[in-house]
Design a protein around this motif. Structure first.
Motif, mmCIF file in Angstrom:
data_model
loop_
_atom_site.group_PDB
_atom_site.id
_atom_site.type_symbol
_atom_site.label_atom_id
_atom_site.label_comp_id
_atom_site.label_asym_id
_atom_site.label_seq_id
_atom_site.Cartn_x
_atom_site.Cartn_y
_atom_site.Cartn_z
ATOM 1 N N PRO A 136 0.810 -1.229 0.000
ATOM 2 C CA PRO A 136 0.000 0.000 0.000
ATOM 3 C C PRO A 136 0.839 1.273 0.000
ATOM 4 O O PRO A 136 0.453 2.271 -0.621
ATOM 5 C CB PRO A 136 -0.821 -0.125 1.291
ATOM 6 N N TYR A 137 1.975 1.253 0.662
ATOM 7 C CA TYR A 137 2.826 2.439 0.705
ATOM 8 C C TYR A 137 3.553 2.656 -0.628
ATOM 9 O O TYR A 137 3.840 3.796 -1.000
ATOM 10 C CB TYR A 137 3.834 2.321 1.844
ATOM 11 N N GLN A 139 2.221 1.703 -3.591
ATOM 12 C CA GLN A 139 1.164 2.118 -4.512
ATOM 13 C C GLN A 139 0.727 3.560 -4.297
ATOM 14 O O GLN A 139 0.390 4.270 -5.245
ATOM 15 C CB GLN A 139 -0.039 1.174 -4.381
ATOM 16 N N SER A 140 0.735 4.004 -3.039
ATOM 17 C CA SER A 140 0.308 5.375 -2.743
ATOM 18 C C SER A 140 1.416 6.399 -2.968
ATOM 19 O O SER A 140 1.169 7.605 -2.946
ATOM 20 C CB SER A 140 -0.168 5.469 -1.290
ATOM 21 N N VAL A 142 4.009 6.829 -0.989
ATOM 22 C CA VAL A 142 4.683 7.205 0.263
ATOM 23 C C VAL A 142 6.115 6.686 0.247
ATOM 24 O O VAL A 142 7.051 7.372 0.683
ATOM 25 C CB VAL A 142 3.919 6.651 1.484
ATOM 26 N N ASP A 197 2.935 4.917 9.470
ATOM 27 C CA ASP A 197 3.055 5.928 8.415
ATOM 28 C C ASP A 197 4.396 6.653 8.495
ATOM 29 O O ASP A 197 5.043 6.901 7.472
ATOM 30 C CB ASP A 197 1.905 6.939 8.502
#
Length: 238
Positions: A136-137, A139-140, A142, A197
């Protein structure tokens, strides 16, 4: 009329036999004050601090902390603390392995730079038990993985699903500035971090600052090291 004056002789006699009581009282007072301050001192909440463990070789952790804390604080203004610790698992030192195991058992540490062998060992029973899934990080955006081949950071979860649990860090040649050799290492976030995060932002910062050009003579140095290792192995089994 009785004389109740305290004389010097009486005081000397009193302290000769009772000095230990005053010493004990002093020690108990110091202990009480220290305990009071320890119990009431401000402690940085888990969600406002990051612990980075550099475990793939020796590293100048103090220099890493000094250089990266201002950068991380600029990216994540709510953060209050960065702690960088070096635990050289590649040294073969039993104490280093015990130290790392103790920290993991106590659920300490957010981001780890691990030897690939340690990463594989901790993912054998299910990677999601040890590390955070990073897809997810990625893909986003970050975490910008740049042109890194991520295949060595993939592992199976306890449910048998493949995921990305580490970022191969072999190309973080900037670590040589901190006396750290990144060969066969993986960057990962511990599953129990609680500050996910910011941990992901820390990995991105490390990739941004440390993915540098390969040092001149690096391949020759690696070839010489491998030749020396093979020669040592040959001598042992002769």
């Amino acid at each position: 009329m009785a004389n109740h004056r305290v004389t010097v002789k009486q005081l000397k006699n009193h302290f000769a036999y009772s000095w230990w009581k005053y010493l004990l009282l002093l020690l108990l007072g110091c202990f009480g004050v220290d305990l009071l301050f320890s119990m009431t001192a401000y402690r940085t909440p888990e969600e406002r601090k990051i612990e980075l463990y550099l475990c793939c070789s020796y590293a100048d952790s103090a220099a890493v902390e000094a250089d990266f804390w201002p950068e991380l604080q600029a990216r994540c203004p709510d953060q209050e603390e960065l702690t960088v610790l070096n635990i050289n698992l590649a040294s073969g030192d039993m104490y280093a392995q015990m130290q790392f195991s103790t920290y993991v058992a106590a659920q300490q540490g957010d981001v780890c730079l691990l030897p690939r062998s340690e990463f594989k060992k901790l993912t054998q029973e299910g990677a999601d038990d040890a590390f955070l899934e990073l897809t997810p990080y990625i893909q986003s955006g970050v975490i910008d993985a740049r042109d890194i081949d991520l295949s060595a950071g993939r592992a199976m979860s306890g449910a048998g699903e493949e995921g990305l649990y580490g970022i191969p860090a072999d190309t973080l040649y900037g670590l040589f500035d901190y006396s750290c050799d990144p060969e066969n290492s993986v960057l990962c976030i511990m599953a129990y971090s609680g500050n996910n995060d910011t941990a992901a932002a820390t990995i991105d910062l490390l990739l941004e600052k440390l993915c540098t050009e390969k040092p001149e003579g690096y391949d020759e140095m690696r070839a010489a090291q491998k030749a020396a290792e093979q020669a040592t192995t040959t001598q042992i089994f002769k």
